[in-house]
Design an enzyme around this catalytic site. Structure first.
Site, short mmCIF file in Angstrom:
data_model
loop_
_atom_site.label_atom_id
_atom_site.label_comp_id
_atom_site.label_asym_id
_atom_site.label_seq_id
_atom_site.Cartn_x
_atom_site.Cartn_y
_atom_site.Cartn_z
N GLU A 1 0.31 -2.89 -11.45
CA GLU A 1 0.69 -1.50 -11.74
C GLU A 1 -0.25 -0.50 -11.07
O GLU A 1 -0.31 0.66 -11.45
CB GLU A 1 0.73 -1.23 -13.25
CG GLU A 1 1.32 -2.34 -14.10
CD GLU A 1 2.78 -2.63 -13.80
OE1 GLU A 1 3.37 -1.95 -12.96
OE2 GLU A 1 3.34 -3.56 -14.44
N ASP B 1 8.20 -1.97 -4.44
CA ASP B 1 8.53 -3.29 -4.96
C ASP B 1 9.45 -3.99 -3.96
O ASP B 1 10.43 -3.41 -3.49
CB ASP B 1 9.27 -3.18 -6.30
CG ASP B 1 8.35 -2.80 -7.44
OD1 ASP B 1 7.16 -3.15 -7.39
OD2 ASP B 1 8.83 -2.17 -8.40
#
Length: 500
Positions: free
Chosen positions: A193, A332
């Site tokens: 993250e 991502d």
């Protein structure tokens, strides 16, 4: 041979972060293994195919690829490999069924044929190229310098909320697991993250980590060069949000174009996404049929737009600073193909067009070697989540989970783990604790995305740890069978908790 480029405009790094939590044996639909197989079929297969073709062309330093240890474990897992092969076969059958049902509708019939070709191609690729799992493919790309690999902590925990000892253990075990699979220990990581707390660079340096990624606001938006962190030699790279958000942001981006395949709308009778986005306010039943040729034309338009955006950004930064600049765009991996069907096509177009536009395309390692490192910065507590702080993982909605994880870590560290020998019960207890600490569970709860599943998974792994730890502490002989049952459905057979 390497594709020539002068780099006259500056340097660009594309970073892809590949991650899913451990899913095998933990439900199938709507959340569970289906999530893994969709991402595998629609993102991992085409992205690896693209990279292999670049490797065959002699291209080096194409991009920086983060692969979390927990994802690599799934893509190498014998159970998951067999189940994925079955899933691909079912996908092909669904396409055949669609061709039968839609035979009288020319547009949909063409789409059924398109879907069949995709499914059959994926099944053939998987049955040959992927037959031994992901690690052999990844190793060839790393050894040939086609990519730079980023590793990370074992189960993708949000590191700022970990006890220092647990944080160090999770990272060292993650790097060791990657080294076991690939024969190479990553020198860079994608911090889960992009979570950072002041001082974490000391732990990175101790683990042999030389570089990591943060979000742009952590560097106050000044991402034109990497920076050393604090008093260390560890380097951080910042995502350039002006460029990155051109593709995908919390509010907009290319995948929302009317011509692209709609992710959320299914033709339920065949299990195929048969519609295009059409419009943001259009209900699913009113969306227009998906047309691959129209989407392909739009990909070309968005490739050009992105290349123009990168070049303009590099020129702007060079004019401001008086030197060639660096742009880092990071996403991502699952965006490309899984969420955005046309994403792999766009990815290839961009990676071919940028060098032709005078941009030096390289990896984070390559950018550092080229001199794009300025010096030191004190980073704030940060992440790439909402607000760029920690609220997604320690906010009010997940306060109970944070409290439970803190208590879990205390119990984990209180275990009397033998130093001179491995104990299967202790090994499995530590595995369960680390799976419970995955950052995904809090993210899914905060974002209200399959929140019940996430809470259930966190509780399940915590409960398993407690049962194993209790039996281990009392010497209950029955706990050995329980540990073995849990182990068969868990990753990381090499995990050695004695260093904890």
């Amino acid at each position: 041979m390497t594709t020539p480029d002068t780099g006259s405009e500056g340097t660009f790094c594309l970073v892809l972060h590949s991650h899913l939590p451990w899913l095998p044996h933990h439900g199938i639909w709507p959340v569970g293994e289906e999530w893994l197989y969709q991402a595998w079929a629609h993102s991992y297969l085409p992205v690896v195919d693209l990279l292999r073709r670049f490797a065959d062309e002699g291209r080096r330093d194409v991009l920086t690829l983060g692969v979390t240890p927990v994802l690599a474990a799934q893509l190498d897992d014998p159970y998951a490999l067999r189940a994925m092969h079955d899933w691909l076969g079912t996908w092909r059958l669904r396409a055949e069924h669609a061709a039968t049902l839609w035979g009288d509708d020319e547009t949909r019939s063409d789409l059924a044929a398109y879907e069949y070709r995709a499914a059959a191609g994926a099944l053939d690729d998987f049955g040959t190229t992927w037959r031994h799992g992901f690690s052999p493919l990844l190793r060839s790309l790393v050894d040939g310098d086609t990519i730079e690999l980023l590793g990370g902590p074992l189960t993708h925990p949000f590191q700022p909320l970990l006890d220092d000892r647990v944080r160090s253990f999770a990272l060292s075990e993650g790097l060791a697991d990657t080294e076991l699979r690939l024969g190479t220990r990553p020198r860079g990581i994608w911090a889960p993250e992009c979570g950072y707390a002041p001082g974490m660079e000391a732990g990175y340096a101790a683990a042999g980590v030389e570089r990591f990624l943060v979000d742009g606001p952590s560097l106050r938006g000044d991402t034109a060069a990497a920076r050393t962190v604090g008093d260390s030699d560890v380097v951080c790279f910042g995502r350039d949000l002006e460029v990155t958000y051109r593709v995908w942001s919390p509010k907009s981006g290319y995948p929302g174009h009317a011509h692209y395949r709609d992710f959320h709308t299914w033709a339920g009778e065949v299990g195929i996404k048969a519609s295009r986005v059409t419009g943001k306010e259009i209900p699913p039943h009113a969306k227009a049929p998906y047309e691959p040729a129209r989407a392909a034309d739009t990909v070309g338009m968005h490739v050009k737009d992105f290349v123009d955006t990168v070049v303009a950004r590099l020129r702007s930064l060079r004019e401001r600073d008086g030197r060639k600049a660096l742009v880092v765009a990071a996403y991502d991996t699952e965006l490309f193909g899984h969420w955005w069907h046309e994403g792999p096509q766009w990815l290839e177009g961009v990676l071919r067009a940028l060098p032709e536009a005078g941009v030096h395309v390289t990896t984070l390692r390559g950018a550092a070697d080229a001199g794009h490192v300025a010096g030191p910065v004190d980073l704030p507590a940060s992440s790439w989540g909402s607000g760029k702080d920690w609220r997604v993982w320690d906010g009010e909605q997940v306060a109970d989970m944070v409290e439970a994880n803190t208590a879990l870590q205390r119990r984990l560290l209180a275990m009397d783990i033998p130093r001179t020998r491995r104990d299967p019960v202790a090994d499995q207890a530590v595995r369960e604790a680390l799976l419970a600490l995955s950052s995904d569970w809090a993210f899914m709860v905060t974002k209200d995305s399959a929140a019940d599943y996430a809470r259930r998974r966190a509780h399940e792994h915590t409960d398993r740890f407690d049962r194993l730890a209790a039996g281990y502490a009392t010497g209950d002989p029955a706990v050995a069978g329980l540990a073995e049952r849990f182990r068969r459905a868990a990753p990381f057979g090499r995990l050695d908790p004695r260093s904890l």
